[in-house]
Write an enzyme that holds these catalytic residues in place. Sequence first.
Site, PDB file in Angstrom:
ATOM      1  N   ARG A 128      24.454 -11.162  15.082  1.00 11.24           N
ATOM      2  CA  ARG A 128      24.290 -10.566  16.416  1.00 11.24           C
ATOM      3  C   ARG A 128      23.120 -11.187  17.176  1.00 11.24           C
ATOM      4  NH1 ARG A 128      21.725  -6.095  16.862  1.00 11.24           N
ATOM      5  NH2 ARG A 128      22.586  -5.087  15.024  1.00 11.24           N
TER       6      ARG A 128
ATOM      7  N   TYR B 110      34.080  -7.693  43.044  1.00 11.30           N
ATOM      8  CA  TYR B 110      34.955  -7.476  41.904  1.00 11.30           C
ATOM      9  C   TYR B 110      35.065  -5.965  41.657  1.00 11.30           C
ATOM     10  CZ  TYR B 110      36.922  -7.415  37.298  1.00 11.30           C
ATOM     11  OH  TYR B 110      37.741  -7.139  36.240  1.00 11.30           O
TER      12      TYR B 110
ATOM     13  N   ASP C  84      27.049 -13.421  41.816  1.00 11.32           N
ATOM     14  CA  ASP C  84      28.266 -13.591  41.025  1.00 11.32           C
ATOM     15  C   ASP C  84      28.983 -14.807  41.601  1.00 11.32           C
ATOM     16  OD1 ASP C  84      30.844 -13.534  39.963  1.00 11.32           O
ATOM     17  OD2 ASP C  84      30.970 -11.350  39.957  1.00 11.32           O
TER      18      ASP C  84
ATOM     19  N   LYS D 166      37.272 -16.877  33.661  1.00  9.91           N
ATOM     20  CA  LYS D 166      37.978 -17.479  34.798  1.00  9.91           C
ATOM     21  C   LYS D 166      37.825 -19.006  34.760  1.00  9.91           C
ATOM     22  CE  LYS D 166      38.456 -13.101  35.599  1.00  9.91           C
ATOM     23  NZ  LYS D 166      37.659 -12.335  36.534  1.00  9.91           N
TER      24      LYS D 166
END
Length: 381
Positions: free
Chosen positions: A54, A106, A179, A204
């Site tokens: 992690r 978004y 973004d 994306k």
Amino acid sequence: MAKKRTLSPETISAQAAHQTDALTGGVIPAIHPSSTFVRDKNYQLINSRHGYGRDENPGFAIAERVLAQLEGAPAALLFSSGMAAATTVLQTLKPGDHIVAPRVMYWGLRNWLIKFCDQWGLGLDLFDPTKPDAIASSVRKGQTKLVWIESPCNPSWDVIDIAAASKIAHHAGARLVVDSTVSTPVLTQPVKHGADLVLHSATKYLNGHCDIVAGALVTAKEDAFWENVCALRVDAGAILGSFEAWLLQRGMRTLFLRVRKASESALTLAEHFDGHARLEAVIYPGLPSHPGFEIAKRQMDGGFGGMLCLQVKGGAKGALNVAKRCKVFIRATSLGGVESLIEHRYTIEGEGSPVPRDWLRLSIGIESVDDLIADLEQALE
Ligand SMILES: *Cc1c(COP(=O)(O)O)cnc(C)c1O
């Protein structure tokens, strides 16, 4: 003495910043699936950077180095999704802090922001991205900690002036987060325009093949705020899988070819259908009729992106009928893959969505643009 040449981002992208596999000499770096790492007889880690899965993964660092270089920034961090990257930034805030964000952005993040701000005692102002003064009138000096923008905004493709937003944010004592999922570093490097943080849904364009969900943050400075973001990824555990990180470094090798082709085709398609008898409008920042055109020309370098919307005559029914008749465009949500997608955004977002019901959102891929145009022509008949 020869001057040191800096490599162009295209070269960095194609070669994954020249990162090869040191152990085998493989041209392509290895995948590191291990969740835990060996200690020697003296109980020391064999490699002090790696103790548990992690915390860090050698595979993350490869894609992070490429992305940071493409953005012209010192560091980047991968996350398990774009949303995980975004929500990690918001976890740095304290009750009473204030956020400014666009009304059209978004939708998943906007909905989450509204809920999260209410639950965690944060102030939120949603501004109109088409109004140039809207950010300045929404910030509260000293209280606003984040100015969050998206450019172009999904799915109205409004273009926000990053440099202007940065000045307003910094004057108010806030950080500017951009973004840049739709622009990608091929078309805009927000850090150069004054952004403090850049967010990508790597699901994306960065990956580009619709086969992983991933997110990334890029920072302009490796300061205490960034260290906190790094610690939050480890502590809250929003890490990417090792295979996904590997696919992402592979996907980014063709980023420039994909984004340039998609931008070129989107512009050809937008110009072709502009003024079509069955359409009310084509919404694309590369058309002079789009309100964001002038800023886009200044801020986007080498194209206007691969995303556009068609406003179809005949309301939601008219739009859905066009989607129904498409044979080349694939009916699906998401964007930024090599295959062109068409979606009725209102159906996806549902009640309360600011997206008009007669809009179809197109994500242009890398197919022949003639096939895409012919498909829409027959669907619009
Ligand atoms: C998809 C998307 C997100 C969310 O990213 P996920 O990877 O789906 O979590 C954020 N911003 C924009 C602009 C997006 O298109």
